[in-house]
Design a protein around this motif. Structure first.
Motif, mmCIF file in Angstrom:
data_model
loop_
_atom_site.group_PDB
_atom_site.id
_atom_site.type_symbol
_atom_site.label_atom_id
_atom_site.label_comp_id
_atom_site.label_asym_id
_atom_site.label_seq_id
_atom_site.Cartn_x
_atom_site.Cartn_y
_atom_site.Cartn_z
ATOM 1 N N SER A 185 17.936 -8.789 0.876
ATOM 2 C CA SER A 185 17.229 -7.493 0.716
ATOM 3 C C SER A 185 15.975 -7.867 1.170
ATOM 4 N N LYS A 186 15.351 -7.056 1.895
ATOM 5 C CA LYS A 186 13.701 -7.060 2.230
ATOM 6 C C LYS A 186 13.152 -5.637 1.954
ATOM 7 N N PRO A 187 12.023 -5.758 1.352
ATOM 8 C CA PRO A 187 11.276 -4.811 0.808
ATOM 9 C C PRO A 187 10.576 -3.780 1.667
ATOM 10 N N VAL A 188 10.673 -2.433 1.444
ATOM 11 C CA VAL A 188 10.334 -1.321 2.514
ATOM 12 C C VAL A 188 9.390 -0.671 1.575
ATOM 13 N N ILE A 189 8.171 -0.306 1.905
ATOM 14 C CA ILE A 189 7.261 0.478 1.014
ATOM 15 C C ILE A 189 6.849 1.703 1.964
ATOM 16 N N ARG A 212 5.094 -5.696 7.985
ATOM 17 C CA ARG A 212 4.090 -4.789 8.001
ATOM 18 C C ARG A 212 3.879 -4.661 6.548
ATOM 19 N N LEU A 213 4.266 -5.553 5.535
ATOM 20 C CA LEU A 213 3.830 -5.724 4.158
ATOM 21 C C LEU A 213 3.889 -7.317 3.761
ATOM 22 N N VAL A 214 3.023 -7.542 2.748
ATOM 23 C CA VAL A 214 3.053 -8.957 2.312
ATOM 24 C C VAL A 214 3.691 -8.894 1.085
ATOM 25 N N VAL A 215 4.476 -10.128 0.630
ATOM 26 C CA VAL A 215 4.995 -10.706 -0.446
ATOM 27 C C VAL A 215 4.378 -11.634 -1.074
ATOM 28 N N ILE A 216 3.627 -11.493 -2.182
ATOM 29 C CA ILE A 216 2.903 -12.761 -2.895
ATOM 30 C C ILE A 216 3.612 -13.150 -3.929
ATOM 31 N N ASN A 217 3.765 -14.509 -4.048
ATOM 32 C CA ASN A 217 4.483 -15.397 -5.350
ATOM 33 C C ASN A 217 3.377 -16.228 -6.001
ATOM 34 N N ASP A 218 2.815 -15.961 -7.127
ATOM 35 C CA ASP A 218 1.914 -16.773 -7.714
ATOM 36 C C ASP A 218 0.626 -16.860 -6.982
ATOM 37 N N GLY A 219 0.088 -15.989 -6.279
ATOM 38 C CA GLY A 219 -1.205 -15.941 -5.552
ATOM 39 C C GLY A 219 -0.999 -16.444 -4.051
ATOM 40 N N TYR A 247 -5.356 -10.389 1.685
ATOM 41 C CA TYR A 247 -4.315 -11.175 2.228
ATOM 42 C C TYR A 247 -4.237 -10.721 3.866
ATOM 43 N N GLY A 248 -5.179 -9.895 4.231
ATOM 44 C CA GLY A 248 -5.625 -10.162 5.663
ATOM 45 C C GLY A 248 -4.529 -9.277 6.519
ATOM 46 N N SER A 249 -3.949 -9.785 7.590
ATOM 47 C CA SER A 249 -2.989 -9.170 8.604
ATOM 48 C C SER A 249 -1.830 -9.071 7.730
ATOM 49 N N ASP A 250 -1.184 -8.021 8.116
ATOM 50 C CA ASP A 250 0.360 -8.038 7.696
ATOM 51 C C ASP A 250 0.522 -7.007 6.664
ATOM 52 N N ALA A 251 -0.665 -6.422 5.616
ATOM 53 C CA ALA A 251 -0.566 -5.916 4.503
ATOM 54 C C ALA A 251 -0.807 -4.235 4.865
ATOM 55 N N MET A 252 -0.351 -3.991 6.014
ATOM 56 C CA MET A 252 -0.381 -2.341 6.175
ATOM 57 C C MET A 252 0.271 -1.356 5.323
ATOM 58 N N ALA A 253 1.542 -1.720 5.250
ATOM 59 C CA ALA A 253 2.386 -1.193 3.955
ATOM 60 C C ALA A 253 2.073 -1.105 2.578
ATOM 61 N N GLY A 254 1.584 -2.420 2.117
ATOM 62 C CA GLY A 254 1.047 -2.573 0.805
ATOM 63 C C GLY A 254 1.538 -3.938 0.703
ATOM 64 N N VAL A 255 1.558 -4.485 -0.700
ATOM 65 C CA VAL A 255 1.768 -5.697 -0.931
ATOM 66 C C VAL A 255 2.976 -5.620 -2.207
ATOM 67 N N VAL A 256 3.741 -6.636 -2.508
ATOM 68 C CA VAL A 256 4.516 -6.809 -3.557
ATOM 69 C C VAL A 256 4.291 -8.314 -4.295
ATOM 70 N N ASN A 257 3.592 -7.938 -5.235
ATOM 71 C CA ASN A 257 3.181 -9.349 -6.008
ATOM 72 C C ASN A 257 3.923 -9.563 -6.959
ATOM 73 N N ILE A 258 4.710 -10.942 -7.068
ATOM 74 C CA ILE A 258 5.768 -11.334 -7.661
ATOM 75 C C ILE A 258 5.026 -12.602 -8.478
ATOM 76 N N ILE A 259 5.098 -12.321 -9.935
ATOM 77 C CA ILE A 259 4.417 -13.269 -10.767
ATOM 78 C C ILE A 259 5.608 -14.077 -11.626
ATOM 79 N N THR A 260 5.380 -15.659 -11.517
ATOM 80 C CA THR A 260 6.519 -16.041 -12.295
ATOM 81 C C THR A 260 5.874 -16.999 -13.447
ATOM 82 N N THR A 261 4.827 -17.496 -13.300
ATOM 83 C CA THR A 261 4.116 -18.422 -14.378
ATOM 84 C C THR A 261 3.355 -17.478 -15.317
#
Length: 794
Positions: free
Chosen positions: A164-168, A175-182, A217-231
């Motif tokens: 599954s890939k996110p769509v915002i 066109r969107l950025v996925v962040i994991n622990d920064g 986060y620069g380029s690619d965050a046009m649609a938004g950001v999914v920030n996933i925090i594990t720690t």
């Protein structure tokens, strides 16, 4: 040289910070009920920027030792009470008490997405959704993006249960950025058949920012950001963890997850491991879908130290997955086909459907990641330094005569770096400046090639500021980025398959917005933002037949960066009986990249021979696109029936091109309108044996998508469908201690056969018996989850 420079800078920062260590700092106090003054035992107090947290004792007392002096944003939460967010300036030995107000809706909170430091969600001018661990546990899903797709404005582009890939708001891929622990998650985001390689059971919370308002986060965050925090560091002088196990009836998916972590005088650590395996899923039209099985084994953890000077955490994770590739081909009797060596075929046996080991063709994915996350007190603020190194190895096995042959093998290595200085809050001003980017190298190690080998280097700088004036919070900032891309030449059979080239892309992004709290219960947000996206390597340089489609794709080295202007308007109304939110947006995108069919010299379709078959040729091109949409949420909780909730969410987006292509102006891959209506009953919030008993029943209604991009046979219309879901959950208690939490969930109870518009399996081969094209989504599914918390206090 660049790596050496980053290392030298990092060492200088660490040495400087250690040389400026400050004296011991103590923060303590009580958390009480604002109306009765009664203590609230077990309330959570978190200092987000310092990454420390604790809970109150039986008398409502809390204590922090050795926290950094200076400004902190404190989040205080307790079940059944409105979350409180307070600014606090730690001076050395502070006593601060907090009073919480009871509330049915806990609609406050802190976010760290899109900005460097923590900020209140209410004060952020853009729409941000925060999803907690408890919400994820109450959602039946096969992966983390599947779980998040119930959030307003969020959809998923899926290839079976494992991918599954996110769509915002109608935009996905790069066109969107996925962040994991920064750290930006980098693993071939451009591909349809690529997931995000993050284990859902390890996630502690998720923050979703909608729109191009991220300056970090620069380029690619046009649609938004999914920030996933594990720690999530444990409270001081504690050891805690959990054991989580689940089972799903449809595809026999089972998982076992365990984690344990502790904190002793600032030294904190955590370790976790997970196994997940699933057989082929089923629905009433296709039966069991052959080779939709997958298995995962993942592990990770961190060690770190928190003190008066700040914190330093070292995080490691390893995601390992094998997943089958569903091709959907069937014989004359409508049975799925199993490939055998020597060009033979067979009908899959029962054991083939029940196994969790994928058969050819299948993918093997390994994603290894190391992160060094630091924050140091320095002068009248703090400096952050985040370094990440990750290696994504994606292998595709498609030769039944040689099962070990790697048809495709992408080996992607990425170094991420971000550093910023956050000034302490001064007279309502909060400002940060920073620089960040990434260095990337991709190699091809398989026998086939879709994209060339390449090197990439990003660097960007930004400034962000926020000012609070009474009930109004103003926010804004600017960022400049530069990307250098070098592609290598490749010769195949004596001919050039990929040309060597160098490209540079530079652009400016920014945002400006306001959040106005007219009253405690009424909030208005307005934001205007500019975002951009540099073309991806497949769009610039692809030369080959794309997997799963009947097209041959050529890249276009003349492509320019996509740029967007987006306006957002949102309101929030909260009263004793109702909580209402609504947001609308308009997104104007210049140089929107998509593919179009090429014409031959005679004016007919341009055809390319691939394995003896002539298929049409496509090339990426650009034009202007406009997206407009809205999300709405209503939670009705009529007082005094505080145990009853009727929640409704609605998501809508429409995308059109400025100019029609083959008579069609619809932007491709736009999700259908979706309305979810849920009735939820909550009882026994202070029960002695059974606590937090929750029952819910919801209607998940997806409308028909009758505005697809039909040009070049890209998409077809999709009928609407309605799914009925239900669930029950509760905590079993022993003297105010949770022994375990049990979740019984059911999806698609009426066993509807449906195809989601963004499912790639919708375009699989036609069933010769039924005449239906493609493979349908999962049928009726029951899920049981058991979560056992572990807690030890020293």
């Amino acid at each position: 040289m660049k790596k050496l420079l980053l290392l030298v800078i990092g060492c200088c920062i660490i040495v400087t910070s250690w040389s400026q260590q400050k004296q011991r700092t103590l923060l303590s106090g009580r958390v009480i009920d604002a109306q009765t003054g009664a203590p609230l035992p077990g309330a959570s107090i978190v200092l987000s920027d310092s990454k420390v947290g604790t809970n109150t004792d039986s008398s409502g007392h809390y204590i922090f030792k050795n926290i950094p002096k200076g400004h902190n944003l404190v989040e205080i939460s307790y079940t059944g009470y409105k979350t409180l967010v307070e600014h606090l300036d730690a001076t050395g030995n502070d006593t601060v008490n907090f009073a919480l107000t009871s509330s049915i809706i806990e609609n406050e909170g802190v976010t760290v997405t899109g900005v460097v430091g923590a900020t209140s969600i209410r004060k952020a001018p853009v729409p941000i959704t925060r999803v907690s661990k408890s919400e994820l546990l109450q959602t039946p899903s096969t992966n983390i993006i599947d779980a998040l797709s119930r959030q307003p404005g969020v959809s998923q582009l899926s290839t079976g249960p494992a991918i599954s890939k996110p769509v915002i708001r109608g935009l996905g891929y790069n066109r969107l950025v996925v962040i994991n622990d920064g750290v930006r998650q980098e693993g071939q985001q451009w591909g349809d058949e690529h997931g995000i390689e993050i284990d859902e059971n390890s996630v502690s919370r998720v923050e979703i920012l909608k729109g191009p308002a991220s300056l970090v986060y620069g380029s690619d965050a046009m649609a938004g950001v999914v920030n996933i925090i594990t720690t999530s560091p444990a409270a001081n002088n504690t050891i805690n963890g959990s054991v989580l196990s689940s089972y799903q009836t449809n595809n026999k998916q089972r998982s076992f997850f365990a984690n344990i972590g502790g904190n002793q005088q600032g030294f904190n650590w955590n370790a976790w491991g997970d196994y997940k395996g699933a057989a082929d899923y089923k629905n009433k039209y296709d039966g069991r879908v052959y080779n939709s099985k997958f298995n995962e084994n993942n592990y990770g953890g961190y060690v770190g130290y928190n003190s008066t000077w700040g914190y330093s955490h070292f995080i490691v994770s390893s995601f390992n997955q094998e997943l089958g590739v569903v091709e959907g081909e069937r014989d004359d009797n409508g049975n799925f086909i199993k490939l055998l060596p020597g060009g033979m075929e067979a009908t899959p046996a029962k054991s083939d459907f029940n196994s969790t080991t994928p058969q050819t063709p299948y993918q093997g994915v390994n994603h290894l990641k190391f992160i060094l996350d630091n924050s140091f007190s320095l002068g009248k603020g703090k400096i952050t330094l985040n370094l990440g190194w990750q290696r994504n190895q994606r292998k595709e096995f498609g030769n039944v005569d040689d099962p070990e042959e790697k048809s495709l093998y992408f080996d992607l290595k990425t170094l991420n770096y971000n550093t910023a200085y956050l000034y302490d809050n001064h007279k309502g001003w909060t400002t940060s400046i920073g620089v960040g980017g990434m260095q990337q190298r991709n190699q091809n190690k398989g026998v086939e090639f879709l994209i060339p080998e390449y090197k990439l280097f990003d660097i960007g700088g930004f400034v962000y500021t926020q000012k609070t004036i009474g009930k109004t919070t103003l926010s804004g900032g600017l960022r400049f980025d530069n990307r250098d891309l070098t592609s290598d030449e490749l010769m195949e059979d004596g001919e050039i398959k990929f040309n060597a080239f160098k490209k540079s892309f530079a652009n400016v992004s920014g945002s400006a917005g306001v959040s106005y709290a007219a009253t405690e219960n009424f909030l208005v947000k307005i934001n205007l933002a500019r975002g951009f996206r540099a073309p991806s390597i497949p769009e610039l340089a692809s030369n080959g037949a794309h997997e799963g489609t009947n097209r041959y794709e050529y890249g276009n080295q003349d492509l320019e960066s996509e740029t967007s202007w987006q306006g957002d308007l949102g309101i929030e109304l909260n009263s004793e009986h109702i909580h209402f939110t609504a947001s609308t947006f308009y997104n104007h995108i210049a140089n929107f990249i998509f593919y179009s069919k090429l014409s031959g010299a005679s004016g007919s379709d341009s055809l390319v021979e691939v394995d003896g078959e002539m298929i049409p040729a496509f090339q990426f091109r650009q034009q202007t696109a406009n997206l407009v949409g809205a999300e709405m949420g209503v939670d009705i909780h009529p007082h005094p029936l505080d145990w009853l909730h009727w929640e409704n969410t609605l998501s809508y987006v429409r995308g059109t091109f400025a100019e029609a292509l083959e008579g069609n102006k619809n932007v491709p891959f736009i999700p259908a309108t979706r309305w979810i209506s849920e009735l939820r009953w909550e009882f026994l919030k202070k029960g002695k044996t059974v606590r937090n008993l929750s029952l819910h029943f919801d209607i998940d209604n997806t409308f028909k998508q009758d505005k697809p991009f039909t040009a070049y046979d890209t998409e077809t219309p999709t009928p609407g469908y309605t799914l009925l879901n239900a669930g029950i959950s509760a905590n079993l208690m022993n003297h105010d201690k949770t022994l375990f939490s049990l979740y019984l969930l059911g999806n698609n109870l009426t066993d509807v056969a449906y195809q989601n518009h963004l499912s790639r399996l919708k375009y699989a081969e036609v069933n010769p018996v039924s005449g239906r094209q493609g493979v349908f989504n999962m049928g009726r599914n029951f899920v049981v989850k058991l979560n056992i918390p572990l807690s030890f206090t020293k």
